[in-house]
Each structure stands twice: as C-alpha cells, then as structure tokens.
Design an enzyme around this catalytic site. Structure first.
Site, PDB file in Angstrom:
ATOM      1  CB  THR A  52      -0.998  -0.249   1.010  1.00 33.70           C
ATOM      2  OG1 THR A  52      -1.976   1.262   0.986  1.00 33.70           O
ATOM      3  CG2 THR A  52      -0.463   0.156   2.418  1.00 33.70           C
ATOM      4  CD  GLU A  53      -1.235   3.667  -3.114  1.00 32.34           C
ATOM      5  OE1 GLU A  53      -1.351   2.594  -2.807  1.00 32.34           O
ATOM      6  OE2 GLU A  53      -2.229   4.211  -3.708  1.00 32.34           O
ATOM      7  CG  ASN A  54      -0.956   3.828   3.512  1.00 36.21           C
ATOM      8  OD1 ASN A  54      -1.114   3.029   2.647  1.00 36.21           O
ATOM      9  ND2 ASN A  54      -1.334   3.813   4.645  1.00 36.21           N
ATOM     10  CB  SER A  94       5.820   3.979  -0.439  1.00 30.82           C
ATOM     11  OG  SER A  94       4.719   3.417  -0.927  1.00 30.82           O
TER      12      SER A  94
END
Lengths: 217, 238
Positions: A52-54, A94
């Site tokens: 997940t990009e976070n 990320s």
C-alpha cells in the site's frame, strides 16, 4: 424478469478472476474500492505480498472490531493489519518501489480505457469538481503489469472501453489487461483481444457494448 | 550540549512567520501532528503555503487551520476525502489555491528538496493534464516530465519516539511523509509520543537521524482526529 436474464460475472467473481491470474510470489498493489476485493481470493497455496502506497508491504486481513489502529491503515484509509514479514517505509521509498518497477501487478478501477491502453481514472473533468489524483499516475507508469477491474459499461449502458478516452488521462498506453463483468480483455500492440467471456455472453453482444474494436484470439 | 526538546507546543511553533511554506506530515489522520497544528492556529501565522498529502478532516487539525483562513495555498495529491469539508467549500468559492501533484511526485519533490536535488525527470503524469506547461525530455526512447524539488521553511511532523538529538522512530503507517518532510524543511518541528534518554534508541533502527530535526516536543497522549470528528468538535474549542 431483468434479474433472471442477467448475464456476466458479479463483483466477487471478477475479483476471483484476477486473483486466479496472480502468480505465486507476486508483489501487488490494489487500488481503492473494488480492487480491494482481490485480496480475499488469492489461492491458499500462493504467497502474494500486498503493497500500500502509504508505506506498508505485507498487508494482512482487516482487524477484528475494536482492534483497529488509526496509525495502521491502507491507501483507502481503512484499518488493516500487517502479516509476518511485513515492512514499513516512508513515502519516497514507497513510490520508489512503484516508479522503479519493483511492484509486479497493480489493480485499478477505471472511468475509461482506450483500445491502445490509455487510462482515465482520476477525474471526469467537470469544472466544479475538486481534482484529486493520489498515486494513480505513478502506479500506471511504474508497475510492471497494470490490470483494470471495472463494469463493462456505465450504469446507463455507455461503453467504458472506447476508441479514445474523453476524460482527462491518467497515462497513455499503460493498461495490460481489463477484467469486466462480461469479459477478460488483453491490451496488445495489435489492439484489444478477448481472452475469455463470462458465461452466457457472446462475442457479438460484447462488441455492441464496447466502443473500441475487439478481436478474437 | 544539544537539546532540541522544548516544553510547549506554542514554543515549538513560535518562529513560524506570515507567508511561510509549511510541510505537514500525515496520510489522512495517520501521522498528522494535531497538537502542533492547533498550536499554529493559536499562534496565528497567516498566508501560509501548506504541503500535505490531504486537506484535513472535519473541523480539527489541518482542516481547522484552513478553516481559520491561515492558508493561502495547498500543495497536495488528494484534496477530497470522505470527511474533508472545509477545503472543498473554500476551493469552490475560489478562496484557496490548489497545486495538485501526483502522490509519488509529491514525495520525490519533497525528498529531492531535502537532498539538494533541484529538479528531476519522472515518467509520472506524462501525456496527462498534470504535465501541461512542463518541460519534457526523451531519455532512452521514453518521455519524462521535469519536476522541481520542494523545500519548506518549517515542517510539522508526528512520530512515536525521539531523543534530545532529534533521532526519530515512527509508528506503523503513520511514518508516511514524516522522514522526508524533516529533510526538506529549514526547521523540522516534531511531536513525539515519547522522548527517551540519549542512547535508548538503537542506532541501527533510527529512521530519521537527528541532523534533520530542529525541535522536539513530547505529546504523550495525542488527540484522535477520528474521535474528535465523531464528537463533531471544532478547533479553536468552543
């Protein structure tokens, strides 16, 4: 009755179709909404790591009620858990994973996909709408295989697979495969090729619901 | 002796001036330094440019700072979220400026700003409306967009653990923009859930080395934005 004659795959089946095609050992990013369903259907004998990009690799199942942590969320800002072997990292790392070609597959929603693989999925271009883009433009440029999950048409029957996108683009020539409720379609240099059709769907009917030209393998 | 620890949130943000560019960490609520933001509201600096992924929720934290009309411009990737009400209203009235940046480009612009790289080429946004008016370059047959590094006068960051040198550890997905925002600001101001003695943080595990940090304040029990929104609270409290 409408329901009795309804053809095609439902949302869960669409997600299952994608999950079935994700190889063991893949690193996968799932977009917000319908793409998230894919995580529920990965076969038990495959190890797939969700990004997940976070800032998390190794997303686990949703936490039990009462176990949610405001500082443990996915890109949709929903509570998640971390699997064994998970890793946290900051946003620049990320997106280095994303842009740098380290993520194998991403699954995204779409407003429109064109026959040469252009994608529009962030804005309908309405002048009053507040534009928001998030990580979509990074994902389509950097991830090795860009997969779309979408209904074949809008609610009013307007085709979403079109000759040319009319909405603002997320990227050009980026989509690799489209999973709809009616078919699985490959985007190739030679155009769109139908890989599989849902039970009860025939090619002529599928073409009528598609603005772009479809080819058969 | 180096001691970056200050005693109050108002002391931590005291130097923020009118017209400053301020980076604020967080992805939604996760990692958002709500006590520092509230101190900035009390402080009253105006005409700010804020760099943050989102635009805040409800009427607390970043949303309250915007609602208090202290923000001239937002630089962010996703300004509309489920509970974002303040920014959309001002934006529709044309009373706040928005620079929309793809999330990865935003992160890399911040990282570059902190790393002394003035600009870079990225494939992100090529052939889209967000690349309009920007320089492009073909490298090895592919097209790239020129993007500029972002620097700030101040950054407000939340972390889990700090020491008096400003070495930082974060908590789970609340890390997000914190480390790079500490790098990109002239003065990084950090709220930590705990400040520990020097030597208590294993050097192998330090995420943000103290050189990137200027001030640290301990906020042992930060407010929960989620909870405040459920209770329909507004800052300044009334």
């Amino acid at each position: 009755m409408e329901v009795a004659t309804k053809k095609g795959w439902n949302r869960e089946e669409m997600a299952q179709n994608i999950a079935h095609d994700i190889p063991d050992g893949s690193y996968v990013n799932l977009g917000i909404g319908m793409p998230e369903l894919v995580a529920n259907y990965i076969p038990a004998n495959r190890e797939v790591v969700f990004h997940t990009e976070n800032g998390l690799l190794g997303i686990g199942p949703s936490p039990a009620e009462g176990q949610e942590d405001d500082e443990m969320i996915n890109a949709g800002k929903k509570p998640v858990t971390a699997n064994k072997g998970a890793a946290f990292f900051h946003h620049a790392d990320s997106f280095a994973m994303i842009r740098g070609g380290h993520i194998d597959i991403c699954v995204l929603g779409a407003f429109q996909i064109s026959e040469n693989g252009d994608l529009a999925n962030w804005s309908t271009g309405e002048p009053k709408a507040i534009p928001a883009v998030g990580g979509a433009m990074d994902l389509v440029q950097g991830v090795k295989h860009v997969i779309i999950i979408t209904k074949h048409t809008t609610k009013d029957g307007t085709p979403k697979i079109v000759k040319e996108c009319s909405y603002p683009l997320t990227g050009t020539k980026v989509v690799d495969r489209i999973y709809t409720d009616l078919a699985i379609i490959d985007v190739t240099d030679k155009g769109l090729f139908v890989k599989e059709m849902a039970p009860g769907v025939d090619f002529e009917a599928l073409q009528r619901k598609t603005d772009a030209h479809l080819n058969q393998y | 002796m180096i001691n970056k620890v200050v005693q109050t949130a108002s002391e931590a943000v005291a130097d923020v001036f009118d017209g400053a560019t301020v980076m604020i960490s967080g992805f939604g609520e996760a990692g958002s330094p709500i006590e520092l933001i509230h101190a900035l509201i009390d402080h009253g600096a105006k005409n700010l440019t804020i760099v943050s992924n989102n635009t805040g929720n409800g009427h607390v934290g970043l949303a309250a700072l915007i609602g208090n009309r202290q923000v001239r411009k937002m630089i962010c990737s996703f300004p509309r979220t489920a509970h974002s009400v303040v920014f959309p209203e001002l934006y529709k009235k044309g009373e706040i400026e928005l620079e929309l940046v793809p999330q990865g480009t935003l992160a890399e612009r911040i990282r570059s700003g902190g790393a002394g790289i003035p600009a870079f080429y990225t494939p992100t946004s090529v052939n889209t409306p967000l690349a309009e008016g920007k320089e492009t370059k073909e490298i090895d047959g592919n097209l790239y967009v020129l993007e500029y590094g972002l620097k700030a006068d101040f950054s407000l960051v939340k972390c889990r653990t700090a020491d008096r040198h400003g070495n930082l550890l974060y908590n789970k997905t609340a890390r997000n923009f914190g480390p790079i925002m500490c790098m990109a600001a002239k003065a990084a101001i950090v709220q930590a859930k705990e400040v520990v003695d020097l030597g208590m943080i294993d050097p192998e595990t330090v995420v943000t080395p103290g050189i990137f940090v200027n001030k640290v304040i301990e906020i042992a029990n930060p407010l929960s934005e989620n909870q405040l929104i459920k209770e329909e609270r507004r800052y300044p409290w009334r």
